[in-house]
Design an enzyme around this catalytic site. Structure first.
Site, mmCIF file in Angstrom:
data_model
loop_
_atom_site.group_PDB
_atom_site.id
_atom_site.type_symbol
_atom_site.label_atom_id
_atom_site.label_comp_id
_atom_site.label_asym_id
_atom_site.label_seq_id
_atom_site.Cartn_x
_atom_site.Cartn_y
_atom_site.Cartn_z
ATOM 1 N N ASP A 203 0.832 -1.204 0.000
ATOM 2 C CA ASP A 203 0.000 0.000 0.000
ATOM 3 C C ASP A 203 0.869 1.258 0.000
ATOM 4 O O ASP A 203 0.535 2.263 -0.608
ATOM 5 C CB ASP A 203 -0.912 0.015 1.229
ATOM 6 N N GLY A 221 12.696 14.978 0.250
ATOM 7 C CA GLY A 221 11.769 13.931 -0.141
ATOM 8 C C GLY A 221 10.396 14.447 -0.483
ATOM 9 O O GLY A 221 10.113 15.653 -0.419
ATOM 10 N N SER A 223 6.025 12.849 -1.050
ATOM 11 C CA SER A 223 5.075 11.739 -0.964
ATOM 12 C C SER A 223 3.831 12.077 -1.776
ATOM 13 O O SER A 223 3.468 13.240 -1.911
ATOM 14 C CB SER A 223 4.704 11.436 0.495
ATOM 15 N N HIS A 270 8.176 12.087 9.025
ATOM 16 C CA HIS A 270 7.528 13.244 8.407
ATOM 17 C C HIS A 270 6.708 12.826 7.188
ATOM 18 O O HIS A 270 5.523 13.187 7.067
ATOM 19 C CB HIS A 270 8.593 14.263 8.001
ATOM 20 N N GLU A 271 7.308 12.067 6.274
ATOM 21 C CA GLU A 271 6.604 11.704 5.037
ATOM 22 C C GLU A 271 5.444 10.744 5.310
ATOM 23 O O GLU A 271 4.393 10.819 4.661
ATOM 24 C CB GLU A 271 7.587 11.100 4.035
ATOM 25 N N HIS A 274 2.349 12.696 6.241
ATOM 26 C CA HIS A 274 1.582 13.210 5.105
ATOM 27 C C HIS A 274 0.593 12.172 4.598
ATOM 28 O O HIS A 274 -0.581 12.478 4.329
ATOM 29 C CB HIS A 274 2.519 13.594 3.954
ATOM 30 N N HIS A 280 1.731 20.160 6.623
ATOM 31 C CA HIS A 280 2.854 20.752 7.342
ATOM 32 C C HIS A 280 2.356 21.586 8.513
ATOM 33 O O HIS A 280 1.280 22.181 8.459
ATOM 34 C CB HIS A 280 3.676 21.643 6.405
ATOM 35 N N MET A 288 5.930 17.436 11.685
ATOM 36 C CA MET A 288 5.436 17.858 10.378
ATOM 37 C C MET A 288 5.944 19.245 9.989
ATOM 38 O O MET A 288 5.497 19.820 8.993
ATOM 39 C CB MET A 288 3.897 17.825 10.358
#
Length: 344
Positions: A203, A221, A223, A270-271, A274, A280, A288
């Site tokens: 997923d 990076g 996402s 962090h990613e 999201h 953010h 974030m």
């Protein structure tokens, strides 16, 4: 609302295709580890000369319609992250719209509000950050691709899987960092179960990529969400910058944002945030927060604000594996030709 993503962010989306990575023997991530083990100091990331020329200029407030070399790239920057309400191509002329965008940025990050690119602003925009915009974006699926907008529960189930891009050749001690990052969000939500599987079946797909020429080296990076017709099954991708040097939790003493050595777990957390539905945050203690700050180069503990936000996000979610998650309606924003760059 901007009709499309500007060139800078579009270039960011132009990452190497998985098949191309494999054919080329893609191993940027592996090579970076070898370089570090061999004791070679990584090169210091630099902005191009045009931006440096602009940042070095001394001015108090610029005159409207006054040309300033490099200003077009600064406009691109603030447009890409949601502060400038227009899309490029931009010119090098100062205008009130640019001043307003800079003020919005400065207020958001609790900087001195001047409407000019002062020292505080220069310091912040020079630091590594996530490529997802900060504000003013609401995306629907355009040709099966969407940015992860806050408030949307993308996955219609509680049992999620994740997998690692084989071409990235991610070592076992680094995949463990991702497992730990996923576990932190599982503990915070009390809802998801996350287990590892093969990349093609996952997923959430994780990989390290060589970003294209023209993309700022300071972007760590990105996402995004894919929707696969005809079933509209959703999958997510986390793409990290394979040109950066990624440190393990045990290597906290070598972290250096100036040299492009970042904490892998902090960026992973962090990613993942999201993809679970968080935007953010302008609170610098939040995981974030979009930038890597010198005083917070390793940030893995979720503060109460993040825990409350994620719990609120899933407060009314059924405990069953499936069922309606009450996904809110989305305001459509065309991705322009960005989706073409993500198609395999």
């Amino acid at each position: 609302m901007k009709p499309n993503l500007s060139a800078f962010l579009l270039l960011f989306l132009l990452l190497l295709d998985q098949s191309l990575c494999a054919k080329a023997g893609f191993s940027s991530f592996k090579n970076s580890l070898v370089k570090w083990v061999n004791g070679k100091k990584p090169p210091k990331p630099e902005w191009d000369n045009e931006i440096y020329d602009f940042l070095r200029q001394k001015f108090s407030p610029p005159q409207q319609n006054q040309p300033m070399k490099g200003l077009s790239r600064i406009k691109d920057y603030f447009s890409n992250f949601g502060y400038l309400q227009s899309s490029g191509p931009f010119d090098d002329y100062w205008d009130l719209q640019t001043a307003s965008a800079i003020k919005t940025f400065q207020r958001s990050f609790d900087l001195q509000v001047t409407g000019t690119v002062n020292n505080q602003t220069i310091q912040l925009i020079s630091r590594p950050r996530c490529a997802v915009p900060d504000m003013d974006f609401s995306y629907n699926f355009t040709d099966n691709v969407s940015l992860p907008k806050a408030g949307h529960q993308w996955f219609q189930k509680r049992n999620l899987t994740y997998g690692f891009l084989p071409a990235s050749e991610i070592p076992a001690n680094f995949t463990k960092v991702f497992r730990d990052a996923f576990a932190r969000w599982v503990n915070a939500t009390g809802f998801f179960n996350l287990t590892e599987t093969a990349y093609d079946d996952a997923d959430i797909k994780v990989g390290f990529y060589t970003f294209t020429e023209g993309v700022n080296d300071d972007l760590f990076g990105f996402s995004f969400i894919r929707e696969k017709p005809p079933s509209n099954k959703k999958t997510a991708e986390i793409r990290l910058n394979g040109n950066m040097y990624w440190a393990l939790p045990s290597e906290n003493d070598i972290l250096s944002w100036e040299d492009g050595i970042l904490d892998l777990e902090s960026v992973a957390i962090h990613e993942i945030g999201h993809l679970l539905g968080l935007d953010h945050s302008f609170m610098n203690e939040s995981v974030m927060y979009p930038y890597i700050l010198p005083s917070q180069q390793r940030k893995i503990e979720l503060p109460n604000s993040d825990k409350n936000n994620i719990k609120k996000q899933y407060a009314n979610v059924s405990s069953g594996d499936g069922g309606c998650l009450g996904v809110p309606s989305l305001t459509t924003l065309s991705l322009g030709f960005a989706y073409l760059l993500l198609m395999y």
